[in-house]
Design an enzyme around this catalytic site. Structure first.
Site, PDB file in Angstrom:
ATOM      1  N   ARG A 120     -13.501   4.611 -12.956  1.00 17.57           N
ATOM      2  CA  ARG A 120     -13.775   3.225 -12.572  1.00 17.57           C
ATOM      3  C   ARG A 120     -14.736   3.212 -11.397  1.00 17.57           C
ATOM      4  O   ARG A 120     -14.526   3.902 -10.410  1.00 17.57           O
ATOM      5  CB  ARG A 120     -12.487   2.518 -12.174  1.00 17.57           C
ATOM      6  CG  ARG A 120     -12.739   1.084 -11.751  1.00 17.57           C
ATOM      7  CD  ARG A 120     -11.469   0.365 -11.382  1.00 17.57           C
ATOM      8  NE  ARG A 120     -10.921   0.853 -10.135  1.00 17.57           N
ATOM      9  CZ  ARG A 120      -9.748   0.458  -9.638  1.00 17.57           C
ATOM     10  NH1 ARG A 120      -9.006  -0.402 -10.309  1.00 17.57           N
ATOM     11  NH2 ARG A 120      -9.310   0.936  -8.504  1.00 17.57           N
ATOM     12  N   ARG A 136      -9.999   6.391  -9.581  1.00 20.57           N
ATOM     13  CA  ARG A 136     -10.470   5.400  -8.610  1.00 20.57           C
ATOM     14  C   ARG A 136     -11.433   6.036  -7.618  1.00 20.57           C
ATOM     15  O   ARG A 136     -11.015   6.749  -6.702  1.00 20.57           O
ATOM     16  CB  ARG A 136      -9.274   4.793  -7.875  1.00 20.57           C
ATOM     17  CG  ARG A 136      -8.492   3.816  -8.717  1.00 20.57           C
ATOM     18  CD  ARG A 136      -7.060   3.725  -8.266  1.00 20.57           C
ATOM     19  NE  ARG A 136      -6.364   4.988  -8.517  1.00 20.57           N
ATOM     20  CZ  ARG A 136      -5.042   5.101  -8.665  1.00 20.57           C
ATOM     21  NH1 ARG A 136      -4.277   4.054  -8.576  1.00 20.57           N
ATOM     22  NH2 ARG A 136      -4.499   6.274  -8.889  1.00 20.57           N
ATOM     23  N   GLY A 157      -6.291  -4.413 -16.101  1.00 21.38           N
ATOM     24  CA  GLY A 157      -5.851  -4.133 -14.750  1.00 21.38           C
ATOM     25  C   GLY A 157      -4.706  -5.093 -14.486  1.00 21.38           C
ATOM     26  O   GLY A 157      -4.917  -6.211 -14.038  1.00 21.38           O
ATOM     27  N   CYS A 206      -4.089  -0.006 -17.181  1.00 22.21           N
ATOM     28  CA  CYS A 206      -4.044   1.021 -16.144  1.00 22.21           C
ATOM     29  C   CYS A 206      -3.515   0.491 -14.822  1.00 22.21           C
ATOM     30  O   CYS A 206      -3.677   1.104 -13.796  1.00 22.21           O
ATOM     31  CB  CYS A 206      -5.422   1.656 -15.958  1.00 22.21           C
ATOM     32  SG  CYS A 206      -6.677   0.501 -15.421  1.00 22.21           S
ATOM     33  N   HIS A 257       0.830  -1.198   0.000  1.00 23.93           N
ATOM     34  CA  HIS A 257       0.000   0.000   0.000  1.00 23.93           C
ATOM     35  C   HIS A 257       0.868   1.253   0.000  1.00 23.93           C
ATOM     36  O   HIS A 257       0.694   2.151  -0.823  1.00 23.93           O
ATOM     37  CB  HIS A 257      -0.918  -0.034   1.229  1.00 23.93           C
ATOM     38  CG  HIS A 257      -1.836   1.149   1.317  1.00 23.93           C
ATOM     39  ND1 HIS A 257      -1.566   2.253   2.094  1.00 23.93           N
ATOM     40  CD2 HIS A 257      -3.006   1.403   0.706  1.00 23.93           C
ATOM     41  CE1 HIS A 257      -2.538   3.128   1.976  1.00 23.93           C
ATOM     42  NE2 HIS A 257      -3.438   2.649   1.137  1.00 23.93           N
ATOM     43  N   GLU A 307      -9.251  -7.918 -16.037  1.00 24.08           N
ATOM     44  CA  GLU A 307      -8.231  -8.141 -14.998  1.00 24.08           C
ATOM     45  C   GLU A 307      -8.394  -9.474 -14.291  1.00 24.08           C
ATOM     46  O   GLU A 307      -7.739  -9.735 -13.297  1.00 24.08           O
ATOM     47  CB  GLU A 307      -8.205  -6.982 -13.996  1.00 24.08           C
ATOM     48  CG  GLU A 307      -9.559  -6.630 -13.428  1.00 24.08           C
ATOM     49  CD  GLU A 307      -9.513  -5.391 -12.525  1.00 24.08           C
ATOM     50  OE1 GLU A 307      -8.439  -5.024 -12.041  1.00 24.08           O
ATOM     51  OE2 GLU A 307     -10.600  -4.814 -12.281  1.00 24.08           O
ATOM     52  N   ASN A 332      -2.326  -5.322 -12.402  1.00 27.84           N
ATOM     53  CA  ASN A 332      -1.997  -5.796 -11.049  1.00 27.84           C
ATOM     54  C   ASN A 332      -2.831  -7.013 -10.697  1.00 27.84           C
ATOM     55  O   ASN A 332      -2.307  -8.070 -10.352  1.00 27.84           O
ATOM     56  CB  ASN A 332      -2.275  -4.723 -10.001  1.00 27.84           C
ATOM     57  CG  ASN A 332      -1.519  -3.449 -10.255  1.00 27.84           C
ATOM     58  OD1 ASN A 332      -0.654  -3.404 -11.109  1.00 27.84           O
ATOM     59  ND2 ASN A 332      -1.846  -2.414  -9.523  1.00 27.84           N
ATOM     60  N   ASP A 333      -4.150  -6.848 -10.774  1.00 29.67           N
ATOM     61  CA  ASP A 333      -5.009  -7.980 -10.450  1.00 29.67           C
ATOM     62  C   ASP A 333      -4.749  -9.147 -11.399  1.00 29.67           C
ATOM     63  O   ASP A 333      -4.708 -10.300 -10.971  1.00 29.67           O
ATOM     64  CB  ASP A 333      -6.486  -7.555 -10.526  1.00 29.67           C
ATOM     65  CG  ASP A 333      -6.986  -7.027  -9.188  1.00 29.67           C
ATOM     66  OD1 ASP A 333      -6.747  -7.689  -8.171  1.00 29.67           O
ATOM     67  OD2 ASP A 333      -7.594  -5.954  -9.158  1.00 29.67           O
TER      68      ASP A 333
HETATM   69 MG   LIG Z   1      -7.865  -4.192 -10.216  1.00 31.86          MG
END
Ligand SMILES: [Mg+2]
Ligand SMILES: [Mg+2]
Lengths: 929, 929
Positions: free
Chosen positions: B657, B599, B824, B889, B478, B802, B826-827
């Site tokens: 989003r 976000r 996405g 993104c 984080h 994602e 990351n996911d």
């Molecule tokens: Mg995500």
């Protein structure tokens, strides 16, 4: 399939069925719907069916587009309808509308799509009646039928009003009650012909009251046209559309309309109605089985006002009719090659068949009927296999209640998820320890473990109990998975129950809104309850049980023969997920051809002592003490377990998966850690300074998303000594099993949760080297070639393919030396959807409700997504090694639809829990037929 | 590239470089290694380079296979080597071995692979010396060089012994110390020629002591042969192999060997040695920049015993040599089209260049050099772009220390992960509240937030602080992600630090073994520390800082021009991930072409008050109160935020989003819940009965694997009112922004975490309908066409791709109406690998160490796995709609290598945090060159 055409060459728009003309047949189900096609089929067979005609499903679409354009589709085909009516009139010598001398002809109108569909117009009976037709019927036969005529008319008014005009049915009921009160009678049957005339008048007034411009149409032709249109209208009603969407039937084009001449079972003592099976649905015995009522209509049988008689008495009372029935049943069974369930009506001494369908049966009957029919020469083995469902086999191996649902209905206190089939009766225990204590006190009494939800540490208590009941958790919760694995009943996710584990009480509420006002039962520790895991029922008393369990081949002598056909028919191997020799033995009894998944972690959780050893290994203060525990305690313990498996397996393959779950799953729970004595004891065992040090260590090891944390192959890479210990245990077990039995064990080692080639290569190299070391170390006792067989093959090292990435790079993994691969369909489904199995129940239930998903992807493989990934992976792997064995060992390995997919995807083996092996074999056979 | 051949047609095995013959050149780097190729290249250019020859890398393989076969590979080519030696002798008029009258020729032997590689033999100097050669050198020149000769011999003995014979170097050092002690001197330079002769004798004895059968080979030819063989041997040493494996260099075939005649900078006042750049590496100014020492060797410059002089003084002291250097530098820069960093030696008044390479430079210099060289006509714009690295741009926009590492070295107390670049200085705060309090007290003083790890609720304090320091968490924790997003420095995962948040103290230890004995520093609340987020340093005092921040174009006047070239060169769009108008403004300043990801959840967490509103919405006692909060509080709040974004964006796209994280992330922490007053207050706000009821509610909402739980599209499906509220806020913001500015806003709505077409269709329909409703409701104020522009387009509704499943069914999703899609990453990476970003640092660090992964897949996209999935998904989507805009993104949108992949995969846009926009634009341009 050829579609019948009119002389003009256009496709027919009305399909007649009578003794001379039969436009339809069973092969036209998609066009005529199930009902219409089978009526025509029976007619063609010479079975006595009331004649009539069917308007095909394609008209439904035409109707809708004409409606939008403002034209009249039904009018356009009316000439064809009138022709069909006249053909029916000719056949029966009656007249629709009752003109002239002929007897009046009445019709029923029924919808009939290819699949039966709630939310659509079902049936309007007695079309063609009005007051003058009633009078004509009444006049005939010396007035004997007057009451019959007006009773029929009253029913038409009621049905037509409610289903065609969508009037509120209660208005008719109120009028009927009014007349009954006036006449001082209680039952409809006590009303005289005159009373019923009054009712009919009142009903006609109801129409006018609702809409003065829309009286009941006395014109029979208008009645028929409106009823047909109403069927088509009903197809596009929101509730029917919604149903189709939810049921995945969106591609269905429309419903057909069946118009059939009426017959009556209530025309006196030579009339009657009944239902029967061609064989006994509870045993499969080849004998007509059913019941009937003289002078009655179908409704009367259902209403249960009079008690029907067994079909056998019909042979005494109406021998000619009975013989005709027997002949017809033989003909139908012969033709449809399956046990039939029929409805019949005897109209003034003449038999009519109104419906036939394949009869529902229980497991015993299913096996017996299938084997008998093959032996009677009626069907092929393939057809026999198709006739038996997986549920039938499950019934044979799971215990069941002796009492019926009605008998225990009053004690039913909740319905949860039917998480694992079978019935269980026992005293309630709220902790694993309590289960063990109760079992010790009364080993023969059942115990049911009731928890908020279960976890790994409950396993010893779960093993000892007879069934699980949990407040939380879905179909794939820990409790559900363990239960299905062990063949124990489980009801999970009981939303109307609250468990207080501390107080050892469970509270049941009348609804999901939990408040004291809704409390309906409190169950305390030691109280008796019963669970039906196949229905999700929780019953607040001891329900009587049938004996069940093993011995399925002895109890059902035709079973072995049937399963041998299944074995011949399938190409897919069926292995078992088994962790103990006892499980494997049972699985082999059910026909498993090996172990596809042995979960090392289950061995480590099998007893409190083992859990304690695992904990002290994980929490060891340094590497030296960890190695000490691995080598001195865990290794020998696992070696013995593996050896027992190999000895039980003989030379069947035994695939052992290295430790998979996050290590912290073995750690004490927060609750346990709060217990000062427990924490201090464990700290001491692990040579930790204090309980607080232990707590800190446990806390540090907890993960935010353990499912995607330090587990699977990652553990083996970070702690190679754990992989080495396991490999040593496996190889030593192979050697010792060989020494003990002289049979060459067929062990395989499987690396879990691989996602990169480097991960696999790391572990493969380590395992390979350790295997050599063990054989070298024991070379003086026995040679490697002796142990592994004359071809001295390598012990295969394979991988689980259960991350999407592994599926994508499967070719590289095979190049890196993976000797086999097994899809872990649970993890793969979790990661593909991004659905945590533990948390998904919070939205999957709603998803089903909203039609977002059809089936739980953790039960039935998601063919479009996960399935595509699996197919891609198989292609990738086989491109490198066309012969690589590919299997699946997730929960889906026992699911019928999933097995069909795995078969098509070219897998070699499915592996499932012992209790699903029989079903999996059957599914594999079906997939190959 | 053509490989030179011998007259026989075979490939050359020895490549000569001298003024007459030059077999190699820059184009042969793969064959001759970097060093050998560039020595030849310089020679060809006419640059004064000591002549010699190179044995190509292919010999390395030959050497290894001959070694296995037991044959002598070097002997096989010795004829060619001798020819090369004789050519060198001819060129210089010297003799290797010193026979006859000629001056003795000495060689250096160096390894030289295509990439420089630690763990391999580096250099042996002065080969060709023995006692008699020394005497010859001493005899020449009237004995002036006697000391020089024995000093060189001593060095040869030491180097040859330690690197060729792998003897323990300390044995030579001991002998040297012994002689120095005996002579009563402290420095090596104080030893006389005779003393050095004694040292040489002692060194020769060391050889015999180690192995009486392996004396130092006095034969120069043998010296050379053994040194060459040692280079080849070193290639296959375990440490070199391991390095290649880890660095992903396994495909490299071998190392070349460079044999070059020696030159000496220590032959008196007309000799010297130095290093210099062709331009200033700190400013880019076109001026020779460097330093030199008279009568010294390269080692002396490095050792820092004497202070070197700036290069400018060379023009006074040796004007001829200086001019020659200037000419050579011009020639090299012209030829290599880049700023050069060279090493030179002046041997008795003659200049030799020993090495040239592209010079390292800082960000300012990089931009200036690139722009200047283009304007000088030296390079093209594309070459200018290639010359600047992303790190150079980062340096320009992140604050930095004024002090060097050496200056603050003593105060460095730890090194953690370099989680977000830039330097920060401030007082330490241990909680979000303390940050705010300190900032309030002294707004101009920096504050650094120090936590075990940060979470959503720390956000307000994080925003106010100047940098973050966390004990736990990886590169994508984080704190790290937020830091990079905001361009704040962050050091995370500091394994040698322990934070006691309660006591407000951080303890720093000398190693990862945490014990009081290792404690080196205790930092208390309010103490000054400094962080270098680019290196991971934690410094226990206030380090002096450079000013930094915005104004990059003003501070660096050539920046704007350079970025305009970048803009021309790229085809990929670069958008920003931004949640506030201020962030967007900065991103636009850096050249962002829109917002690729806004976000919503960040808006809801932007202040304590907002967090409180979110909590009361989630915990609302019933639907009515929830709707009340959504409509009256959240909706208007979000509308204002969105409007500010649209007004800032003008007509640039703004992709919003919908709420993505699990709702329970908004809930109070366990610590907060333990606080009786806090819990009671919050319970009251949410109209809950008691603090306990609140606790129970929070507990019920916690998930085991929240990353795969109730989040993303799932929230919107289960709580449609949340989607409706957000859509209303967006559309009203669009309308109001239009009314306020007259510009048509370009809003897009993006649905997160979709995995099935049904999920998307559900939300798409809801959003679509809500959009119509808002426009209808405001039709009297303004028309839809006015707001959205003359073509009255639809507001695009797209989805995040994602989950692996979404990638697989992307075609279906596009068919279902997805107007755009955004990966996405990351996911998608988490789910493809099954790696939880929050937990993976526990094994990813080890994975890197073990060579299981090369780069963190959360920083650089995993091309083979995740990348394949992305490519598949793009193909699937484009097959349905060839024009669908596709973007990314996730964190990868700002990473250079990932951007290169996204460009190749055919994406249209990458979106990254504002501070990465400049770099992303540069990467996009490089990808397109
Ligand atoms: Mg995500
Ligand atoms: Mg798994």
């Amino acid at each position: 399939v050829q579609i019948p055409t009119k002389p003009t060459g256009e496709p027919k728009v009305v399909y007649i069925f009578n003794s001379k003309t039969c436009d339809g047949g069973a092969e036209l189900k998609d066009i005529l719907g199930n009902k219409g096609a089978l009526l025509a089929e029976m007619m063609k067979l010479g079975v006595p069916v009331p004649p009539g005609f069917t308007i095909p499903a394609s008209m439904c679409e035409t109707y809708e587009s004409c409606r939008v354009e403002g034209t009249d589709a039904v009018e356009d085909i009316w000439e064809d309808v009138e022709f069909a009516i006249s053909e029916t009139e000719k056949e029966l010598g009656k007249k629709f509308g009752g003109e002239g001398d002929a007897e009046p002809l009445l019709f029923s109108v029924r919808s009939g799509a290819a699949v039966s569909m709630p939310g659509m117009l079902e049936t309007v009976l007695n079309i063609g009646l009005n007051k003058s037709v009633c009078e004509k019927i009444a006049a005939a036969n010396g007035g004997a039928n007057k009451r019959f005529a007006y009773d029929a008319y009253r029913r038409l008014l009621d049905m037509f009003g409610s289903v065609v005009f969508e009037m509120d049915r209660s208005q008719f009921e109120m009028e009927l009650e009014r007349v009954k009160e006036k006449k001082g009678v209680e039952k409809d049957t006590e009303l005289s012909a005159e009373d019923l005339m009054e009712v009919c008048d009142a009903y006609e007034q109801v129409y006018l009251k609702v809409d003065p411009n829309r009286p009941f149409p006395s014109d029979p032709t208008m009645q028929l046209k409106l009823a047909i249109e109403a069927v088509f209208e009903s197809w596009n009603k929101p509730r029917a559309k919604a149903y189709r969407e939810i049921a995945g039937l969106s591609s269905l084009g429309g419903t057909a309309v069946n118009v059939q001449s009426m017959v009556f079972g209530n025309l006196g003592e030579t009339s009657g109605t009944g239902v029967c099976f061609t064989r006994r649905p509870d045993t499969g015995e080849k004998i007509i089985f059913g019941e009937y009522l003289i002078n009655a209509q179908g409704e009367d049988v259902v209403a249960g006002i009079r008690t029907p008689e067994p079909i056998s008495t019909l042979f005494e009372k109406m021998p000619v009719v009975a013989q005709s029935l027997q002949d017809t049943l033989d003909k139908l069974e012969m033709h449809f090659k399956n046990m039939q369930d029929i409805e019949f009506t005897i109209d003034s001494g003449k038999l009519f068949i109104l419906q036939t369908r394949n009869g529902k049966r229980n497991g015993v009957a299913a096996i017996n009927v299938a084997v008998d029919m093959y032996e009677e020469g009626l069907i092929t083995k393939a057809e026999a296999i198709e006739m038996v469902e997986l549920d039938h086999l499950n019934q044979l191996i799971h215990p069941a209640f002796k009492e019926t649902e009605e008998e225990y209905e009053d004690a039913k206190i909740s319905t949860g998820l039917a998480a694992s089939p079978g019935a269980a009766v026992g005293r309630v225990a709220f902790s694993s320890e309590d289960v063990l204590a109760m079992k010790k006190a009364n080993p023969k009494e059942g115990v049911i473990l009731c928890r908020v939800e279960t976890s790994a540490e409950d396993v010893s208590g779960m093993h000892a109990s007879n069934g699980f009941l949990t407040q939380n958790g879905g179909m794939t919760s820990h409790a559900a998975v363990v239960a299905r694995g062990w063949g124990l009943p489980c009801v999970s996710g009981v939303a109307t129950m609250r468990v207080d584990e501390a107080k050892k009480e469970a509270y049941f509420y009348s609804s999901e809104s939990i408040s004291p006002a809704n409390l309906i039962a409190t169950v305390k520790s030691g109280d008796w309850i019963s669970l039906d895991g196949g229905e999700g029922f929780v019953i607040n008393r001891k329900v009587e049980m049938n004996a069940a369990g093993e011995g399925v081949y002895e109890q059902h002598p035709k079973m072995a023969k049937f399963m041998s056909w299944v074995e011949e028919a399938k190409s897919l191997g069926v292995y078992a997920n088994a962790d103990t020799a006892a499980e494997l033995k049972l699985a082999m009894y059910f026909g498993a051809q090996g172990i596809g998944l042995c979960r090392t972690e289950h061995m480590l959780l099998a007893s409190a002592e083992r859990v304690s050893i695992s904990r002290s290994m994980i929490l060891a203060k340094d590497d030296a003490s960890r190695v000490e525990i691995l080598d001195k305690k865990m290794g020998p313990m696992l070696k013995d377990d593996f050896q027992a498996l190999f000895e039980q397996a003989g030379n069947l393959p035994v695939t052992i998966r290295l430790l998979d779950p996050p290590l912290h799953e073995f750690l004490p729970t927060e609750l346990e850690l709060k217990d000062e004595k427990f924490a201090a004891d464990l700290a001491k065992k692990c040579s930790l300074e204090s309980a607080d040090a232990l707590r800190e260590m446990c806390e540090a090891k907890r993960e935010k998303n353990p499912m995607m944390g330090l587990r699977g192959v990652r553990v083996g890479i970070l702690e190679p000594k754990i992989t080495i210990m396991q490999t040593k245990a496996i190889v030593n077990a192979i050697i010792d099993a060989y020494i003990a039995t002289g049979v060459h064990p067929n062990g395989k080692i499987m690396v879990p949760l691989v996602s990169t080639t480097e991960e696999f290569e790391n572990q493969r190299a380590l395992i390979f080297q350790t295997i050599q070391e063990v054989f070298n170390a024991r070379a003086s006792e026995v040679s490697r070639a002796d142990v592994l067989g004359p071809d001295n093959r390598e012990i295969p090292i394979g991988m689980m393919c259960e991350t999407p990435r592994a599926c994508i790079v499967s070719g590289n993994l095979v190049e890196e030396g993976a000797a086999f691969m097994s899809f872990g369909s649970n993890d793969l489904s979790q990661l593909s959807f991004g659905f945590s199995r533990d948390d998904a129940s919070s939205f999957l239930e709603k998803y089903k409700e909203f039609g977002i998903i059809e089936t739980d992807p953790f039960n039935t493989i998601d063919v479009d997504g996960v399935g595509e990934l699996i197919k891609m992976s198989v292609r990738g792997a086989r491109a490198v090694n066309s012969k690589i064995p590919v299997s699946v060992c997730g929960e889906h390995g026992g699911d019928e639809k999933s097995i069909e997919f795995f078969h098509e995807a070219g897998l070699n083996v499915v592996s499932c829990s012992a209790f699903r092996v029989l079903g999996a074999r059957l599914a594999a056979a079906k997939a190959n037929i």
